[in-house]
Design a protein around this motif. Structure first.
Motif, PDB file in Angstrom:
ATOM      1  N   PRO A 134      -4.377 -10.362 -13.405  1.00  0.00           N
ATOM      2  CA  PRO A 134      -4.228 -10.933 -12.053  1.00  0.00           C
ATOM      3  C   PRO A 134      -4.165  -9.839 -11.001  1.00  0.00           C
ATOM      4  O   PRO A 134      -3.519  -8.813 -11.192  1.00  0.00           O
ATOM      5  N   GLY A 135      -4.871 -10.050  -9.887  1.00  0.00           N
ATOM      6  CA  GLY A 135      -4.849  -9.094  -8.787  1.00  0.00           C
ATOM      7  C   GLY A 135      -5.831  -7.957  -8.965  1.00  0.00           C
ATOM      8  O   GLY A 135      -6.182  -7.587 -10.089  1.00  0.00           O
ATOM      9  N   TRP A 136      -6.314  -7.425  -7.835  1.00  0.00           N
ATOM     10  CA  TRP A 136      -7.164  -6.234  -7.837  1.00  0.00           C
ATOM     11  C   TRP A 136      -6.545  -5.221  -6.883  1.00  0.00           C
ATOM     12  O   TRP A 136      -6.326  -5.522  -5.700  1.00  0.00           O
ATOM     13  N   TYR A 137      -6.290  -4.006  -7.372  1.00  0.00           N
ATOM     14  CA  TYR A 137      -5.559  -3.017  -6.597  1.00  0.00           C
ATOM     15  C   TYR A 137      -6.347  -1.721  -6.403  1.00  0.00           C
ATOM     16  O   TYR A 137      -5.785  -0.698  -6.032  1.00  0.00           O
ATOM     17  N   GLY A 138      -7.648  -1.800  -6.650  1.00  0.00           N
ATOM     18  CA  GLY A 138      -8.506  -0.649  -6.410  1.00  0.00           C
ATOM     19  C   GLY A 138      -9.207  -0.761  -5.071  1.00  0.00           C
ATOM     20  O   GLY A 138      -8.810  -1.532  -4.193  1.00  0.00           O
ATOM     21  N   LYS A 139     -10.275  -0.005  -4.906  1.00  0.00           N
ATOM     22  CA  LYS A 139     -10.978   0.047  -3.622  1.00  0.00           C
ATOM     23  C   LYS A 139     -11.709  -1.263  -3.347  1.00  0.00           C
ATOM     24  O   LYS A 139     -12.172  -1.949  -4.264  1.00  0.00           O
ATOM     25  N   ASP A 148      -0.030  -1.030   5.488  1.00  0.00           N
ATOM     26  CA  ASP A 148      -1.111  -2.024   5.414  1.00  0.00           C
ATOM     27  C   ASP A 148      -1.467  -2.234   3.949  1.00  0.00           C
ATOM     28  O   ASP A 148      -2.073  -1.369   3.320  1.00  0.00           O
ATOM     29  N   THR A 149      -1.086  -3.363   3.386  1.00  0.00           N
ATOM     30  CA  THR A 149      -1.337  -3.611   1.961  1.00  0.00           C
ATOM     31  C   THR A 149      -2.818  -3.755   1.653  1.00  0.00           C
ATOM     32  O   THR A 149      -3.219  -3.649   0.488  1.00  0.00           O
ATOM     33  N   ALA A 150      -3.642  -4.012   2.665  1.00  0.00           N
ATOM     34  CA  ALA A 150      -5.088  -4.149   2.439  1.00  0.00           C
ATOM     35  C   ALA A 150      -5.784  -2.797   2.359  1.00  0.00           C
ATOM     36  O   ALA A 150      -6.914  -2.708   1.880  1.00  0.00           O
ATOM     37  N   HIS A 151      -5.126  -1.752   2.847  1.00  0.00           N
ATOM     38  CA  HIS A 151      -5.729  -0.410   2.842  1.00  0.00           C
ATOM     39  C   HIS A 151      -4.682   0.585   2.372  1.00  0.00           C
ATOM     40  O   HIS A 151      -4.125   1.354   3.170  1.00  0.00           O
ATOM     41  N   CYS A 152      -4.421   0.555   1.086  1.00  0.00           N
ATOM     42  CA  CYS A 152      -3.415   1.468   0.543  1.00  0.00           C
ATOM     43  C   CYS A 152      -3.779   1.855  -0.882  1.00  0.00           C
ATOM     44  O   CYS A 152      -4.684   1.285  -1.486  1.00  0.00           O
ATOM     45  N   ILE A 153      -3.060   2.841  -1.394  1.00  0.00           N
ATOM     46  CA  ILE A 153      -3.254   3.340  -2.750  1.00  0.00           C
ATOM     47  C   ILE A 153      -2.042   2.948  -3.578  1.00  0.00           C
ATOM     48  O   ILE A 153      -0.902   3.190  -3.175  1.00  0.00           O
ATOM     49  N   HIS A 154      -2.287   2.337  -4.722  1.00  0.00           N
ATOM     50  CA  HIS A 154      -1.219   1.808  -5.561  1.00  0.00           C
ATOM     51  C   HIS A 154      -0.931   2.772  -6.714  1.00  0.00           C
ATOM     52  O   HIS A 154      -1.811   3.070  -7.523  1.00  0.00           O
ATOM     53  N   ILE A 155       0.309   3.239  -6.788  1.00  0.00           N
ATOM     54  CA  ILE A 155       0.742   4.155  -7.847  1.00  0.00           C
ATOM     55  C   ILE A 155       1.869   3.499  -8.634  1.00  0.00           C
ATOM     56  O   ILE A 155       2.791   2.926  -8.053  1.00  0.00           O
ATOM     57  N   ALA A 156       1.786   3.593  -9.947  1.00  0.00           N
ATOM     58  CA  ALA A 156       2.855   3.093 -10.811  1.00  0.00           C
ATOM     59  C   ALA A 156       3.461   4.245 -11.587  1.00  0.00           C
ATOM     60  O   ALA A 156       2.749   4.973 -12.277  1.00  0.00           O
ATOM     61  N   TYR A 157       4.779   4.412 -11.468  1.00  0.00           N
ATOM     62  CA  TYR A 157       5.518   5.309 -12.358  1.00  0.00           C
ATOM     63  C   TYR A 157       5.911   4.494 -13.588  1.00  0.00           C
ATOM     64  O   TYR A 157       6.441   3.384 -13.468  1.00  0.00           O
TER      65      TYR A 157
END
Length: 449
Positions: free
Chosen positions: A79-84, A195-204
């Motif tokens: 679920p969800g897409w968090y890339g470009k 801006d959640t539409a233009h951001c980079i998602h990092i997971a620790y």
């Protein structure tokens, strides 16, 4: 292990005399209008071809120094897409491999991304001359609306394709495994973007932390986050990142140390001694890593390992892994993110052992090293002088941008931009100007509206 991209474009209208000024303005206006239409068209490409979900591609890369093969392992829907969502067919760095998504039966590329792998690194070791091995690899692409053809290419250090696989994916295939829709690993949001539409998602991601050690993990994740954002250009662009901490529990505390005969049961089965190098700390279980992350908002991954031993590793668009309780935790986790996020090369050289990663007659793709084959495409424009001659390696040049010999694990033939940098030593407190520019361009590539 990590190549160069020219950002921007060339566009213009040729005239031969000042009397042609009106034609020039008109032509340039037309060009600008076409460019605007092209930009608008590309801005709509995502919704045209993809749903806001993720197609997870699990592959097995196998072989030896003579022959390499790629096999499809499993397809998963997340679920969800968090890339470009823009520049879909472009890559900011070339990488040692690429995954390309095309409309079925055509050569129309609708998504592309680059990567590097431990498998390709292993091929450079002597063991690959006599043994065959397989490695897991996982890539994320947006979920296509219609049938697509996906090509995976692996390149050697001469930028030549050494292995390729093309396979067809039908989105309605009932054997695409749905993951992340329930039993999602608990996580906490550490940083929210402007801006959640233009951001980079990092997971620790927690590795080697037992349930009762999760407060320690969360504190380590915050330390790692603040270490990253103490460096430019991350510091100035902090509001373009979303960061989460994923609480993946381990049965045992710590990580495995094969040279000492210590094997522990941990979430990702990480260990030191990768490729028999004492401090090379990695995990080979990428499917397991992505299973822990399924259902969380992530793209880039930083694995934090609960150990006091020195070690880590960073692989472009795969993961960054670092120890947390060694005094050099902060510089190491930032250095490794330079690899995994920005595709930066190591700028140090080994005194005794030479590792021939970069042929002298080929320009590396990493933006912060050069063999001088195509220096114009690197940082020559940032130098104070017009001639890119190697500069002496001593402290009087500590802040100069030049061409310092000794980088990419080689004492000779490979050059770095400055005397020192975060990509060269743990003692240097910052990325050099060339690395900073490369990182900023990458962040803009992913987040600029």
């Amino acid at each position: 292990m990590n190549k160069n991209l020219s950002y921007g474009f060339k566009s213009g209208c040729a005239t031969t005399a000042s009397s042609h000024n009106f034609r020039s303005v008109s032509c340039c206006f037309t060009t600008a209008l076409l460019l605007l239409l092209t930009i608008n068209m590309h801005a709509q490409d995502f919704d045209q071809f993809f749903t806001p979900n993720t197609l997870r591609l699990d592959y097995t890369f196998s072989g030896n120094a003579e022959r390499q093969d790629i096999y499809v392992d499993e397809l998963c829907r997340l679920p969800g897409w968090y890339g470009k969502r823009q520049h879909l067919s472009e890559v900011p760095v070339e990488g040692n491999g690429q995954v390309v998504v095309m409309q079925h039966g055509t050569e129309n590329v609708i998504y592309r991304n680059s990567f590097s792998t431990l498998f390709q690194e292993w091929l450079s070791y002597d063991e690959a001359k006599t043994q065959k091995k397989s490695f897991e690899n996982v890539f994320l692409v947006p979920m296509p609306k219609d049938t697509v053809d996906i090509t995976v290419n692996l390149m050697n250090n001469r930028h030549e394709v050494m292995a390729t696989l093309t396979h067809t994916v039908v989105p309605s295939d009932i054997l695409i495994h749905h993951k992340g829709e329930r039993n999602v690993t608990p996580y906490e949001v550490l940083l929210q973007p402007a801006d959640t539409a233009h951001c980079i998602h990092i997971a620790y991601v927690a590795e080697g932390y037992q349930e009762e050690e999760m407060p320690t993990f969360l504190e380590d994740a915050r330390i790692a986050m603040e270490a990253l954002f103490s460096h430019e250009p991350f510091k100035s662009l902090r509001d373009r990142f979303e960061i989460i901490a994923v609480k993946s529990p381990s049965k045992d505390s710590g990580t495995s140390e094969p040279r000492r005969g210590i094997w522990r049961e941990t979430a990702l089965q990480s260990h030191f001694d990768t490729f028999y190098s004492d401090r090379y700390l990695t995990t080979l279980h990428l499917k397991q890593l992505h299973d822990w992350l399924a259902g969380t908002p992530y793209e880039h991954i930083i694995v934090l390992v609960n150990t006091e031993e020195y070690g880590g590793g960073g692989i472009l668009n795969s993961y960054n892994l670092s120890m947390t309780h060694h005094p050099k935790f902060r510089p190491v986790v930032v250095h490794e993110f330079g690899h995994s996020f920005a595709g930066l090369a190591d700028e140090y050289a080994y005194e005794q052992e030479q590792i021939p990663m970069y042929p002298a007659d080929v320009e590396p793709w990493e933006p912060n090293i050069t063999t001088m084959v195509d220096f114009e495409s690197k940082w020559r424009d940032m130098m104070a002088t017009s001639t890119p001659l190697p500069t002496p390696d001593n402290n009087m040049y500590a802040h100069a941008i030049g061409a310092f010999e000794g980088a990419g694990y080689s004492l000779k033939g490979v050059f770095r931009p400055t005397h020192d940098c975060r990509m060269r030593t743990n003692e240097n407190p910052e990325f050099c100007p060339v690395c900073q520019r490369a990182i900023r361009r990458l962040i803009d590539f992913y987040t600029a509206p």
